[in-house]
Design a protein around this motif. Structure first.
Motif, PDB file in Angstrom:
ATOM      1  N   PRO A 145      34.111  53.021  47.828  1.00 28.35           N
ATOM      2  CA  PRO A 145      35.357  52.253  47.859  1.00 28.35           C
ATOM      3  C   PRO A 145      36.561  53.145  48.153  1.00 28.35           C
ATOM      4  O   PRO A 145      36.572  54.319  47.774  1.00 28.35           O
ATOM      5  CB  PRO A 145      35.452  51.674  46.440  1.00 28.35           C
ATOM      6  CG  PRO A 145      34.655  52.610  45.596  1.00 28.35           C
ATOM      7  CD  PRO A 145      33.557  53.142  46.469  1.00 28.35           C
ATOM      8  N   PRO A 146      37.575  52.598  48.821  1.00 34.58           N
ATOM      9  CA  PRO A 146      38.827  53.346  48.979  1.00 34.58           C
ATOM     10  C   PRO A 146      39.362  53.759  47.608  1.00 34.58           C
ATOM     11  O   PRO A 146      39.130  53.060  46.605  1.00 34.58           O
ATOM     12  CB  PRO A 146      39.766  52.339  49.659  1.00 34.58           C
ATOM     13  CG  PRO A 146      38.841  51.389  50.364  1.00 34.58           C
ATOM     14  CD  PRO A 146      37.619  51.294  49.490  1.00 34.58           C
ATOM     15  N   ALA A 147      40.075  54.876  47.556  1.00 38.60           N
ATOM     16  CA  ALA A 147      40.560  55.403  46.279  1.00 38.60           C
ATOM     17  C   ALA A 147      41.561  54.461  45.616  1.00 38.60           C
ATOM     18  O   ALA A 147      41.572  54.320  44.390  1.00 38.60           O
ATOM     19  CB  ALA A 147      41.190  56.774  46.493  1.00 38.60           C
ATOM     20  N   ARG A 148      42.393  53.819  46.433  1.00 41.69           N
ATOM     21  CA  ARG A 148      43.398  52.897  45.899  1.00 41.69           C
ATOM     22  C   ARG A 148      42.746  51.545  45.640  1.00 41.69           C
ATOM     23  O   ARG A 148      42.124  50.961  46.521  1.00 41.69           O
ATOM     24  CB  ARG A 148      44.557  52.766  46.894  1.00 41.69           C
ATOM     25  CG  ARG A 148      45.724  51.940  46.422  1.00 41.69           C
ATOM     26  CD  ARG A 148      46.904  52.096  47.399  1.00 41.69           C
ATOM     27  NE  ARG A 148      47.945  51.151  47.105  1.00 41.69           N
ATOM     28  CZ  ARG A 148      48.047  49.936  47.650  1.00 41.69           C
ATOM     29  NH1 ARG A 148      47.131  49.539  48.547  1.00 41.69           N
ATOM     30  NH2 ARG A 148      49.032  49.138  47.337  1.00 41.69           N
ATOM     31  N   ALA A 149      42.897  51.039  44.430  1.00 49.72           N
ATOM     32  CA  ALA A 149      42.192  49.830  44.013  1.00 49.72           C
ATOM     33  C   ALA A 149      42.514  48.634  44.902  1.00 49.72           C
ATOM     34  O   ALA A 149      41.607  47.893  45.308  1.00 49.72           O
ATOM     35  CB  ALA A 149      42.523  49.516  42.553  1.00 49.72           C
ATOM     36  N   ALA A 150      43.786  48.426  45.218  1.00 49.07           N
ATOM     37  CA  ALA A 150      44.168  47.278  46.048  1.00 49.07           C
ATOM     38  C   ALA A 150      43.521  47.361  47.427  1.00 49.07           C
ATOM     39  O   ALA A 150      43.116  46.343  47.995  1.00 49.07           O
ATOM     40  CB  ALA A 150      45.685  47.191  46.175  1.00 49.07           C
ATOM     41  N   GLY A 158      38.570  55.784  37.645  1.00 55.76           N
ATOM     42  CA  GLY A 158      39.949  55.979  37.219  1.00 55.76           C
ATOM     43  C   GLY A 158      40.973  55.392  38.184  1.00 55.76           C
ATOM     44  O   GLY A 158      42.165  55.677  38.071  1.00 55.76           O
ATOM     45  N   SER A 159      40.511  54.554  39.128  1.00 59.10           N
ATOM     46  CA  SER A 159      41.426  53.947  40.100  1.00 59.10           C
ATOM     47  C   SER A 159      42.210  52.776  39.513  1.00 59.10           C
ATOM     48  O   SER A 159      43.233  52.377  40.064  1.00 59.10           O
ATOM     49  CB  SER A 159      40.659  53.466  41.339  1.00 59.10           C
ATOM     50  OG  SER A 159      40.014  54.551  41.973  1.00 59.10           O
ATOM     51  N   ILE A 160      41.695  52.195  38.430  1.00 59.77           N
ATOM     52  CA  ILE A 160      42.432  51.155  37.717  1.00 59.77           C
ATOM     53  C   ILE A 160      42.446  51.501  36.238  1.00 59.77           C
ATOM     54  O   ILE A 160      41.594  52.247  35.757  1.00 59.77           O
ATOM     55  CB  ILE A 160      41.840  49.748  37.941  1.00 59.77           C
ATOM     56  CG1 ILE A 160      40.374  49.677  37.518  1.00 59.77           C
ATOM     57  CG2 ILE A 160      41.993  49.320  39.391  1.00 59.77           C
ATOM     58  CD1 ILE A 160      39.773  48.277  37.654  1.00 59.77           C
ATOM     59  N   GLY A 161      43.426  50.938  35.528  1.00 55.50           N
ATOM     60  CA  GLY A 161      43.628  51.278  34.127  1.00 55.50           C
ATOM     61  C   GLY A 161      42.453  50.932  33.237  1.00 55.50           C
ATOM     62  O   GLY A 161      41.745  49.939  33.466  1.00 55.50           O
ATOM     63  N   GLY A 162      42.265  51.739  32.222  1.00 47.24           N
ATOM     64  CA  GLY A 162      41.151  51.552  31.299  1.00 47.24           C
ATOM     65  C   GLY A 162      41.248  50.289  30.469  1.00 47.24           C
ATOM     66  O   GLY A 162      40.243  49.813  29.937  1.00 47.24           O
ATOM     67  N   ALA A 163      42.455  49.727  30.349  1.00 45.78           N
ATOM     68  CA  ALA A 163      42.640  48.528  29.531  1.00 45.78           C
ATOM     69  C   ALA A 163      42.265  47.248  30.282  1.00 45.78           C
ATOM     70  O   ALA A 163      42.152  46.187  29.677  1.00 45.78           O
ATOM     71  CB  ALA A 163      44.090  48.436  29.064  1.00 45.78           C
ATOM     72  N   ILE A 164      42.074  47.336  31.578  1.00 44.43           N
ATOM     73  CA  ILE A 164      41.779  46.136  32.372  1.00 44.43           C
ATOM     74  C   ILE A 164      40.380  45.610  32.060  1.00 44.43           C
ATOM     75  O   ILE A 164      39.414  46.374  32.030  1.00 44.43           O
ATOM     76  CB  ILE A 164      41.912  46.441  33.876  1.00 44.43           C
ATOM     77  CG1 ILE A 164      43.387  46.553  34.264  1.00 44.43           C
ATOM     78  CG2 ILE A 164      41.233  45.364  34.718  1.00 44.43           C
ATOM     79  CD1 ILE A 164      43.613  46.809  35.736  1.00 44.43           C
ATOM     80  N   ASP A 165      40.295  44.315  31.828  1.00 48.02           N
ATOM     81  CA  ASP A 165      39.008  43.640  31.660  1.00 48.02           C
ATOM     82  C   ASP A 165      38.506  43.311  33.065  1.00 48.02           C
ATOM     83  O   ASP A 165      39.036  42.416  33.729  1.00 48.02           O
ATOM     84  CB  ASP A 165      39.198  42.363  30.831  1.00 48.02           C
ATOM     85  CG  ASP A 165      37.883  41.658  30.515  1.00 48.02           C
ATOM     86  OD1 ASP A 165      37.001  41.616  31.406  1.00 48.02           O
ATOM     87  OD2 ASP A 165      37.741  41.140  29.400  1.00 48.02           O
ATOM     88  N   VAL A 166      37.494  44.036  33.527  1.00 50.77           N
ATOM     89  CA  VAL A 166      37.061  43.884  34.920  1.00 50.77           C
ATOM     90  C   VAL A 166      36.432  42.520  35.183  1.00 50.77           C
ATOM     91  O   VAL A 166      36.531  41.986  36.286  1.00 50.77           O
ATOM     92  CB  VAL A 166      36.091  45.018  35.342  1.00 50.77           C
ATOM     93  CG1 VAL A 166      36.813  46.356  35.332  1.00 50.77           C
ATOM     94  CG2 VAL A 166      34.845  45.057  34.487  1.00 50.77           C
TER      95      VAL A 166
END
Length: 200
Positions: free
Chosen positions: A78-83, A147-155
């Protein structure tokens, strides 16, 4: 050998149906015509499918399974940037959506799944949507591990919101004959970018 022949017949039926539905519309095609084009008997088609609607969902299934297979390339690297990663996955979903199906075919499949949600056809359509949604959730889980998105996010929750938002845009795209794929891709890109920004 017998299993390979069965798979080959099924593929011929689905591909013939896809061509005919695109050319003449779902309502304008008879099972007999599909059988003739596929080089099988009408009885053979009914050995595989209960109705013409089931044949249409098989075309949808072919489309979705190819999309999911193509989408795995985004999950692999995946690209490094989450969006950007979400955009890349949705870009595959949307660009491939009219490979086998026309907008009219999608409308027919959607309406049948809504009118008969507990039918075999309706359940299968729902299962295909769920497979796509799970792929989005798996992408977010990988981005979270990287680590591309915050740890608090519920995937799981975020993945479902992203998929459902994209899916609604796709439904609008299917309803509007004049809307092209680039327009819906740009709309989905803006929505996903906002969602990922809000998610941190």
């Amino acid at each position: 050998m017998r299993q390979r022949q069965k798979i080959d017949r099924d593929r011929r039926i689905v591909e013939a149906a896809a061509r005919l539905f695109r050319e003449f519309g779902f309502e304008g095609v008879k099972i007999e015509t599909i059988a003739e084009q596929a080089g099988v008997s009408v009885g053979t088609i009914y050995n595989y499918y209960e109705s013409k609607g089931d044949v249409l969902i098989a075309v949808v299934s072919l489309e979705v399974n190819e999309v999911i297979s193509a989408g795995e390339s985004v999950l692999t690297r995946p690209p490094a940037r989450a969006a950007d990663a979400v955009d890349a996955l949705f870009d595959i979903y949307l660009r491939h959506s009219l490979h086998y199906l026309s907008k009219e075919m999608w409308r027919a499949a959607m309406s049948m799944s809504i009118l008969h949600p507990e039918s075999r056809l309706g359940r299968h359509y729902g299962q295909l949507d769920e497979k796509l949604c799970q792929q989005v959730c798996r992408l977010l889980a990988k981005l979270k591990r990287q680590g591309s998105i915050g740890g608090a996010i519920d995937v799981e929750v975020t993945g479902r919101i992203l998929f459902n938002t994209m899916n609604m845009s796709f439904m609008n795209f299917v309803k509007e004959d004049a809307m092209d794929v680039e327009t819906v891709i740009e709309a989905v890109r803006r929505q996903s970018e906002t969602m990922m920004t809000l998610g941190g």
